[in-house]
Design a protein around this motif. Structure first.
Motif, PDB file in Angstrom:
ATOM      1  N   ASP A   1      23.654  48.354  25.672  1.00  9.42           N
ATOM      2  CA  ASP A   1      23.504  48.927  24.286  1.00  9.42           C
ATOM      3  C   ASP A   1      24.590  50.238  24.440  1.00  9.42           C
ATOM      4  N   LYS A   2      24.398  50.925  23.257  1.00  8.13           N
ATOM      5  CA  LYS A   2      25.309  51.915  22.801  1.00  8.13           C
ATOM      6  C   LYS A   2      25.372  53.007  23.997  1.00  8.13           C
ATOM      7  N   ASN A   3      24.072  53.181  24.687  1.00  7.81           N
ATOM      8  CA  ASN A   3      24.062  54.246  25.733  1.00  7.81           C
ATOM      9  C   ASN A   3      24.782  53.838  26.974  1.00  7.81           C
ATOM     10  N   GLY A   4      25.073  52.448  27.092  1.00  8.66           N
ATOM     11  CA  GLY A   4      25.876  51.992  28.314  1.00  8.66           C
ATOM     12  C   GLY A   4      24.925  51.313  29.414  1.00  8.66           C
ATOM     13  N   ASP A   5      23.552  51.239  28.913  1.00 10.76           N
ATOM     14  CA  ASP A   5      22.454  50.599  29.700  1.00 10.76           C
ATOM     15  C   ASP A   5      22.693  48.998  29.620  1.00 10.76           C
ATOM     16  N   ILE A   6      22.553  48.425  30.769  1.00 15.59           N
ATOM     17  CA  ILE A   6      22.112  47.041  30.740  1.00 15.59           C
ATOM     18  C   ILE A   6      20.816  46.478  30.828  1.00 15.59           C
ATOM     19  N   PHE A   7      20.745  45.592  29.857  1.00 11.05           N
ATOM     20  CA  PHE A   7      19.336  45.003  29.571  1.00 11.05           C
ATOM     21  C   PHE A   7      19.448  43.514  29.942  1.00 11.05           C
ATOM     22  N   GLY A   8      19.805  42.948  31.103  1.00 15.84           N
ATOM     23  CA  GLY A   8      20.104  41.681  31.363  1.00 15.84           C
ATOM     24  C   GLY A   8      18.780  40.831  31.735  1.00 15.84           C
ATOM     25  N   THR A   9      18.872  39.550  31.568  1.00 17.52           N
ATOM     26  CA  THR A   9      17.831  38.602  32.122  1.00 17.52           C
ATOM     27  C   THR A   9      18.279  38.000  33.285  1.00 17.52           C
ATOM     28  N   PHE A  10      17.357  36.913  33.684  1.00 17.79           N
ATOM     29  CA  PHE A  10      17.633  36.281  34.886  1.00 17.79           C
ATOM     30  C   PHE A  10      19.167  35.780  34.990  1.00 17.79           C
ATOM     31  N   THR A  11      19.250  34.962  33.681  1.00 15.20           N
ATOM     32  CA  THR A  11      20.435  33.945  33.671  1.00 15.20           C
ATOM     33  C   THR A  11      21.721  34.848  33.231  1.00 15.20           C
ATOM     34  N   THR A  12      21.501  36.262  33.007  1.00 13.09           N
ATOM     35  CA  THR A  12      22.660  36.928  32.909  1.00 13.09           C
ATOM     36  C   THR A  12      23.375  37.180  34.523  1.00 13.09           C
ATOM     37  N   TYR A  13      22.659  37.078  35.248  1.00 13.46           N
ATOM     38  CA  TYR A  13      23.175  37.358  36.718  1.00 13.46           C
ATOM     39  C   TYR A  13      23.369  35.942  37.315  1.00 13.46           C
ATOM     40  N   VAL A  14      22.340  35.098  37.098  1.00 16.01           N
ATOM     41  CA  VAL A  14      22.477  34.001  37.768  1.00 16.01           C
ATOM     42  C   VAL A  14      22.833  32.471  36.776  1.00 16.01           C
ATOM     43  N   ASN A  15      23.959  32.051  36.733  1.00 12.47           N
ATOM     44  CA  ASN A  15      24.305  31.195  35.867  1.00 12.47           C
ATOM     45  C   ASN A  15      25.363  30.201  36.709  1.00 12.47           C
ATOM     46  N   TRP A  16      25.848  29.059  36.044  1.00 20.27           N
ATOM     47  CA  TRP A  16      26.837  28.486  36.711  1.00 20.27           C
ATOM     48  C   TRP A  16      28.066  29.002  37.218  1.00 20.27           C
ATOM     49  N   PHE A  17      28.495  29.931  36.296  1.00 19.79           N
ATOM     50  CA  PHE A  17      29.903  30.478  36.374  1.00 19.79           C
ATOM     51  C   PHE A  17      29.704  31.437  37.789  1.00 19.79           C
TER      52      PHE A  17
END
Length: 337
Positions: free
Chosen positions: A145-161
């Motif tokens: 977000d604009k404040n620099g906070d990450i709001f990821g889900t599981f697939t943000t961190y764990v994916n094929w790449f």
């Protein structure tokens, strides 16, 4: 962007490069304790190769984290909060790996000795895998977000790449560890490490091809910086081929240096793609830039003076410690003969 901001971005990249070059073979040796060594005597010898160095090599990671906190506090806050769980798991893996060497040496039963040997191998693999997964996940772009906070889900961190990146870094570290074993041992261990390297390098090259394809599909590296990105990737392949050639021709130093440079190439690729950003957002306007994430000019100037005063002393100590323990260790069969 000021010159001090640019210098500290480079210095953090150098610190991570040093960490992966030095701790990379430590991770590889740790994996080899159970996956490569065949008996207790061989496992003793494998651990002995990094005994004087492994804890000192971890200082590069601590220094990189401290430098990031002091020079780019917004980068530090965003990365460490957004990847809190991943970093926590890395810390657990590093703790188990670290204490395993000491606990294993003092266990009186085979059961507990085996437990701590597996802790060393699994902890080393998990640390290398999670580092690779974290960095490859980060360069895809994460929800910020604009404040620099990450709001990821599981697939943000764990994916094929990120999984491919984690496997690639783990395999690079394991091969780097085998190359270090060839430098530090003689006899059967050295010969077996060479045989394993010959088998693993084709697998590594295939993995690098998959990594490049996913890098092209999931990042903006090729659109923003096509020339430098291709140049670094070509260098990565050349270093891998040089290390493979060194394994075939029994040039131990060539293999070790080339595999270390392969790990450094991955770090350079990441930092080259990040620049002039430190965190890439899925919404480009929310990406955190170097110029906005850094500390005050006075802080950066003071840190630069202190760093270039202390750094030569630290480097001299590292070189001296490796020089003192440069001799090869005989394989267990040779010891008993």
């Amino acid at each position: 962007m000021t010159s001090y901001q640019f210098i500290w971005f480079l210095l953090i990249g150098v610190l991570f490069s040093g960490f992966f070059f030095l701790e990379g073979f430590d991770f590889g040796i740790g994996m080899a304790v159970r996956f490569f060594a065949k008996n207790r005597a061989e496992r003793d010898t494998v651990i002995q190769t990094i005994g004087p160095h492994w804890d000192g090599n971890e200082v590069w990671l601590i220094t990189a984290g401290g430098a990031m906190f002091a020079s780019f506090p917004m980068w530090y806050a965003s990365l460490f909060s957004g990847y809190y769980i991943v970093l926590f798991l890395i810390l657990v893996a590093l703790i188990f790996r670290g204490v395993s060497f000491e606990f294993r040496a003092n266990m009186q039963t085979d059961t507990w000795r085996n437990f701590w040997e597996w802790a060393s191998s699994i902890g080393s693999f998990c640390a290398a895998f999670l580092f690779g997964m974290m960095f490859t996940s980060m360069i895809q772009g994460v929800p910020i977000d604009k404040n620099g906070d990450i709001f990821g889900t599981f697939t943000t961190y764990v994916n094929w790449f990120s999984i491919v990146g984690g496997v690639a870094v783990s395999l690079l570290c394991f091969i780097h560890g085998l190359n270090f074993l060839r430098l530090k041992t003689t006899g059967e261990l050295r010969d077996r490490a060479q045989k394993w390297s010959k088998i693993l390098y084709p697998v590594l090259l295939a993995g690098e091809v998959v990594f490049v394809i996913l890098l092209y599909l999931t990042t903006d590296f090729f659109t923003r910086k096509p020339m430098s990105t291709w140049g670094i990737l070509i260098a990565l392949v050349i270093f891998t081929l040089a290390a493979w050639w060194g394994a075939q021709a029994k040039h131990d130093w060539a293999s070790f240096i080339a595999s270390g440079l392969s790990l450094i190439s991955v770090v350079v690729l990441i930092f080259n793609g990040l620049f002039p950003r430190v965190m890439i957002a899925t919404t480009n306007a929310n990406s955190i830039l170097i110029k906005n994430a850094s500390s005050s000019p006075y802080t950066l100037r003071l840190m630069t003076i202190l760093t270039f005063t202390i750094l030569p002393i630290v480097l001299v100590y590292f070189i001296w410690s490796y020089w003192v323990f440069y001799k090869r260790i005989k394989s267990p069969k040779q010891v008993t003969e």
